[in-house]
Design a protein around this motif. Structure first.
Motif, PDB file in Angstrom:
ATOM      1  N   ALA A   1       6.053   6.743  -5.682  1.00  0.00           N
ATOM      2  CA  ALA A   1       6.680   5.628  -4.961  1.00  0.00           C
ATOM      3  C   ALA A   1       7.555   4.796  -5.895  1.00  0.00           C
ATOM      4  O   ALA A   1       8.669   4.391  -5.528  1.00  0.00           O
ATOM      5  CB  ALA A   1       5.603   4.751  -4.323  1.00  0.00           C
ATOM      6  N   PHE A   2       7.074   4.540  -7.103  1.00  0.00           N
ATOM      7  CA  PHE A   2       7.846   3.739  -8.054  1.00  0.00           C
ATOM      8  C   PHE A   2       9.067   4.505  -8.568  1.00  0.00           C
ATOM      9  O   PHE A   2      10.108   3.906  -8.858  1.00  0.00           O
ATOM     10  CB  PHE A   2       6.966   3.310  -9.225  1.00  0.00           C
ATOM     11  CG  PHE A   2       5.855   2.368  -8.836  1.00  0.00           C
ATOM     12  CD1 PHE A   2       6.004   1.484  -7.783  1.00  0.00           C
ATOM     13  CD2 PHE A   2       4.652   2.370  -9.525  1.00  0.00           C
ATOM     14  CE1 PHE A   2       4.990   0.606  -7.411  1.00  0.00           C
ATOM     15  CE2 PHE A   2       3.629   1.503  -9.171  1.00  0.00           C
ATOM     16  CZ  PHE A   2       3.796   0.618  -8.108  1.00  0.00           C
ATOM     17  N   ASP A   3       8.949   5.822  -8.685  1.00  0.00           N
ATOM     18  CA  ASP A   3      10.066   6.635  -9.167  1.00  0.00           C
ATOM     19  C   ASP A   3      11.102   6.912  -8.079  1.00  0.00           C
ATOM     20  O   ASP A   3      12.252   7.231  -8.385  1.00  0.00           O
ATOM     21  CB  ASP A   3       9.546   7.972  -9.709  1.00  0.00           C
ATOM     22  CG  ASP A   3       8.787   7.823 -11.020  1.00  0.00           C
ATOM     23  OD1 ASP A   3       8.956   6.779 -11.681  1.00  0.00           O
ATOM     24  OD2 ASP A   3       8.017   8.731 -11.380  1.00  0.00           O
TER      25      ASP A   3
ATOM     26  N   LEU B   1       8.762  -3.781  -5.426  1.00  0.00           N
ATOM     27  CA  LEU B   1       9.139  -4.087  -6.804  1.00  0.00           C
ATOM     28  C   LEU B   1       8.123  -5.012  -7.474  1.00  0.00           C
ATOM     29  O   LEU B   1       7.785  -4.843  -8.647  1.00  0.00           O
ATOM     30  CB  LEU B   1      10.533  -4.707  -6.851  1.00  0.00           C
ATOM     31  CG  LEU B   1      11.692  -3.769  -6.499  1.00  0.00           C
ATOM     32  CD1 LEU B   1      13.006  -4.540  -6.427  1.00  0.00           C
ATOM     33  CD2 LEU B   1      11.799  -2.632  -7.515  1.00  0.00           C
ATOM     34  N   ARG B   2       7.639  -6.000  -6.723  1.00  0.00           N
ATOM     35  CA  ARG B   2       6.647  -6.923  -7.293  1.00  0.00           C
ATOM     36  C   ARG B   2       5.306  -6.230  -7.508  1.00  0.00           C
ATOM     37  O   ARG B   2       4.613  -6.496  -8.493  1.00  0.00           O
ATOM     38  CB  ARG B   2       6.480  -8.144  -6.388  1.00  0.00           C
ATOM     39  CG  ARG B   2       7.739  -8.971  -6.167  1.00  0.00           C
ATOM     40  CD  ARG B   2       8.248  -9.673  -7.417  1.00  0.00           C
ATOM     41  NE  ARG B   2       8.951  -8.800  -8.346  1.00  0.00           N
ATOM     42  CZ  ARG B   2      10.203  -8.373  -8.179  1.00  0.00           C
ATOM     43  NH1 ARG B   2      10.882  -8.694  -7.091  1.00  0.00           N
ATOM     44  NH2 ARG B   2      10.766  -7.610  -9.096  1.00  0.00           N
ATOM     45  N   ILE B   3       4.930  -5.356  -6.586  1.00  0.00           N
ATOM     46  CA  ILE B   3       3.690  -4.603  -6.769  1.00  0.00           C
ATOM     47  C   ILE B   3       3.791  -3.728  -8.018  1.00  0.00           C
ATOM     48  O   ILE B   3       2.831  -3.594  -8.785  1.00  0.00           O
ATOM     49  CB  ILE B   3       3.378  -3.746  -5.522  1.00  0.00           C
ATOM     50  CG1 ILE B   3       2.969  -4.643  -4.349  1.00  0.00           C
ATOM     51  CG2 ILE B   3       2.285  -2.729  -5.825  1.00  0.00           C
ATOM     52  CD1 ILE B   3       1.650  -5.363  -4.541  1.00  0.00           C
ATOM     53  N   LYS B   4       4.957  -3.159  -8.248  1.00  0.00           N
ATOM     54  CA  LYS B   4       5.161  -2.376  -9.468  1.00  0.00           C
ATOM     55  C   LYS B   4       4.962  -3.257 -10.700  1.00  0.00           C
ATOM     56  O   LYS B   4       4.305  -2.848 -11.673  1.00  0.00           O
ATOM     57  CB  LYS B   4       6.558  -1.767  -9.482  1.00  0.00           C
ATOM     58  CG  LYS B   4       6.839  -0.923 -10.722  1.00  0.00           C
ATOM     59  CD  LYS B   4       8.243  -0.323 -10.693  1.00  0.00           C
ATOM     60  CE  LYS B   4       8.504   0.506 -11.934  1.00  0.00           C
ATOM     61  NZ  LYS B   4       9.881   1.093 -11.924  1.00  0.00           N
ATOM     62  N   ASP B   5       5.512  -4.470 -10.663  1.00  0.00           N
ATOM     63  CA  ASP B   5       5.330  -5.396 -11.778  1.00  0.00           C
ATOM     64  C   ASP B   5       3.852  -5.695 -12.020  1.00  0.00           C
ATOM     65  O   ASP B   5       3.414  -5.821 -13.169  1.00  0.00           O
ATOM     66  CB  ASP B   5       6.059  -6.718 -11.494  1.00  0.00           C
ATOM     67  CG  ASP B   5       7.576  -6.568 -11.502  1.00  0.00           C
ATOM     68  OD1 ASP B   5       8.072  -5.629 -12.146  1.00  0.00           O
ATOM     69  OD2 ASP B   5       8.255  -7.387 -10.846  1.00  0.00           O
TER      70      ASP B   5
ATOM     71  N   PHE C   1       0.824  -1.208   0.000  1.00  0.00           N
ATOM     72  CA  PHE C   1       0.000   0.000   0.000  1.00  0.00           C
ATOM     73  C   PHE C   1       0.862   1.264   0.000  1.00  0.00           C
ATOM     74  O   PHE C   1       0.412   2.324   0.422  1.00  0.00           O
ATOM     75  CB  PHE C   1      -0.915  -0.009   1.227  1.00  0.00           C
ATOM     76  CG  PHE C   1      -1.603  -1.328   1.455  1.00  0.00           C
ATOM     77  CD1 PHE C   1      -2.543  -1.795   0.550  1.00  0.00           C
ATOM     78  CD2 PHE C   1      -1.280  -2.115   2.549  1.00  0.00           C
ATOM     79  CE1 PHE C   1      -3.173  -3.021   0.745  1.00  0.00           C
ATOM     80  CE2 PHE C   1      -1.904  -3.346   2.754  1.00  0.00           C
ATOM     81  CZ  PHE C   1      -2.847  -3.803   1.852  1.00  0.00           C
ATOM     82  N   ALA C   2       2.075   1.147  -0.490  1.00  0.00           N
ATOM     83  CA  ALA C   2       3.034   2.248  -0.415  1.00  0.00           C
ATOM     84  C   ALA C   2       2.501   3.541  -1.022  1.00  0.00           C
ATOM     85  O   ALA C   2       2.724   4.633  -0.482  1.00  0.00           O
ATOM     86  CB  ALA C   2       4.333   1.848  -1.113  1.00  0.00           C
ATOM     87  N   GLY C   3       1.797   3.451  -2.135  1.00  0.00           N
ATOM     88  CA  GLY C   3       1.351   4.654  -2.834  1.00  0.00           C
ATOM     89  C   GLY C   3       0.491   5.561  -1.983  1.00  0.00           C
ATOM     90  O   GLY C   3       0.587   6.795  -2.077  1.00  0.00           O
ATOM     91  N   TYR C   4      -0.326   4.986  -1.129  1.00  0.00           N
ATOM     92  CA  TYR C   4      -1.226   5.781  -0.291  1.00  0.00           C
ATOM     93  C   TYR C   4      -0.459   6.481   0.836  1.00  0.00           C
ATOM     94  O   TYR C   4      -0.709   7.650   1.122  1.00  0.00           O
ATOM     95  CB  TYR C   4      -2.331   4.891   0.277  1.00  0.00           C
ATOM     96  CG  TYR C   4      -2.949   4.002  -0.770  1.00  0.00           C
ATOM     97  CD1 TYR C   4      -3.687   4.548  -1.816  1.00  0.00           C
ATOM     98  CD2 TYR C   4      -2.761   2.621  -0.755  1.00  0.00           C
ATOM     99  CE1 TYR C   4      -4.231   3.745  -2.806  1.00  0.00           C
ATOM    100  CE2 TYR C   4      -3.293   1.805  -1.739  1.00  0.00           C
ATOM    101  CZ  TYR C   4      -4.021   2.364  -2.771  1.00  0.00           C
ATOM    102  OH  TYR C   4      -4.543   1.578  -3.759  1.00  0.00           O
ATOM    103  N   TYR C   5       0.462   5.769   1.435  1.00  0.00           N
ATOM    104  CA  TYR C   5       1.269   6.379   2.504  1.00  0.00           C
ATOM    105  C   TYR C   5       2.195   7.456   1.942  1.00  0.00           C
ATOM    106  O   TYR C   5       2.396   8.503   2.560  1.00  0.00           O
ATOM    107  CB  TYR C   5       2.071   5.296   3.243  1.00  0.00           C
ATOM    108  CG  TYR C   5       1.199   4.385   4.059  1.00  0.00           C
ATOM    109  CD1 TYR C   5       0.658   4.811   5.277  1.00  0.00           C
ATOM    110  CD2 TYR C   5       0.892   3.104   3.624  1.00  0.00           C
ATOM    111  CE1 TYR C   5      -0.162   3.981   6.031  1.00  0.00           C
ATOM    112  CE2 TYR C   5       0.072   2.263   4.376  1.00  0.00           C
ATOM    113  CZ  TYR C   5      -0.457   2.713   5.573  1.00  0.00           C
ATOM    114  OH  TYR C   5      -1.276   1.887   6.321  1.00  0.00           O
TER     115      TYR C   5
END
Length: 341
Positions: free
Chosen positions: A256-258, A288-292, A56-60
């Motif tokens: 988060a991905f960048d 990394l897997r969530i990005k995939d 849930f990284a994007g929300y935090y």
């Protein structure tokens, strides 16, 4: 300058000032109050599927970097995890938004709850069935009669559907949030998420070449997982809030991905706050897997979009298996407007 001249200037300027004041007053009085309200962010709440982690990284990240505030939202992420029911929290109005699996949303929609998808984040199933090579289980058919660990609730739907499709009779064992039962030999096959439990098993000392793995999506179980949902009444009552929340959330994920190291710092901070065991290496793998899973070939072409083909396919499978009595049209269910941008 003479006193009489000053009095003449004053007599002319006072009416002019009065006129200017009246005009300004009328101007501001005619401005809608909503314009001024925009300066005050709207309070909103989100509940995720589990405790803070890179899933849930994007929300935090969007909270910490002020992205939600930039979009006019003062967001609070509610506690979740064992003992919390994410959907009920959304349904009862305790949360404005929720992260749910598509299968859960379809079940609840079929049961009468009017929830809608405003962004499909995880594009495909990350669920795996893992076994040790020493067990002699090399393919799906070898699982007949074996002890297989399944999670409770909706998380077991993809695996059960797979076994039904291929006629696999097995001995079901309730699997907890850990992989300890699998590591101790209590079950022959464990359910695992690619971004989570699979990596935990690898970190336990078992090498990847000692395992047999089956990805459910490779066998036709193309069930998109995490998506962002809200109730239909929320969308109708405040479409601007819903729209801005979806935009801000996707922006948080892009950031988060960048900036993965910064994103991990933020996630770890919230994990420590909630006293969640935190392993940075594991959280890095998860991010990394969530990005995939969220991106297609590394490009944001499907980013945030619930594909109609995926929606229709999951609906038909769940209907055929008797998991839902009916399903609505795609256009009634997916309400994302800024996905993919």
């Amino acid at each position: 300058m003479s006193l009489s001249r000053l009095k003449r200037i004053e007599s002319y300027s006072s009416p002019i000032l009065l006129v200017i004041f009246v005009q300004l007053f009328l101007l501001f009085a005619s401005v809608p109050t909503s314009v001024f309200a925009q300066a005050r962010p709207k309070k909103a709440t989100l509940i995720t599927l589990w405790v803070p982690q890179a899933q849930f990284a994007g929300y935090y990240v969007a909270i910490d970097k002020g992205i939600y505030l930039k979009h006019g939202i003062d967001l609070k992420i509610l506690r979740s995890g064992a003992g919390y029911n994410t959907f009920q929290t959304l349904k009862n109005g305790q949360a404005d938004f929720a992260v749910l699996w598509l299968v859960t949303a379809l079940k609840e929609r079929s049961a009468g709850s009017k929830l809608v998808n405003i962004s499909q984040t995880v594009q495909r199933s990350s669920m795996m069935l893992i076994s040790k090579k020493t067990s002699g289980i090399n393919r799906l058919e070898d699982m007949k009669g074996k002890k297989i660990g399944l999670w409770e609730g909706d998380l077991a739907i993809p695996a059960r559907t797979l076994f039904t499709k291929y006629g696999i009779n097995f001995r079901e064992v309730r699997q907890s949030q850990t992989v300890n039962l699998f590591l101790r030999g209590g079950i022959d096959v464990a359910s695992a998420m690619w971004y989570n439990e699979y990596h935990v098993v690898l970190n336990s000392g078992i090498d990847a070449d000692q395992l047999n793995t089956i990805f459910l999506d490779k066998l036709g179980m193309k069930f998109p997982e995490d998506g962002i949902y809200t109730m239909e009444k929320t969308l109708k009552s405040d479409p601007e809030l819903v729209d801005e929340f979806a935009k801000a959330s996707l922006e948080g994920w892009r950031y988060a991905f960048d900036h993965p190291d910064e994103a991990l710092d933020i996630v770890m901070k919230y994990m420590h706050r909630d006293e969640v065991p935190a392993n940075r290496s594991h959280q890095r793998w998860m991010l990394l897997r969530i990005k995939d899973l969220m991106m297609t070939n590394g490009e944001p072409g499907r980013f945030g979009i619930l594909q109609k083909d995926d929606y229709d396919a999951v609906c038909k499978v769940m209907f055929r298996e008797g998991l839902i009595k009916h399903y609505t049209e795609y256009s009634n269910f997916f309400k994302g407007t800024h996905a993919g941008k």
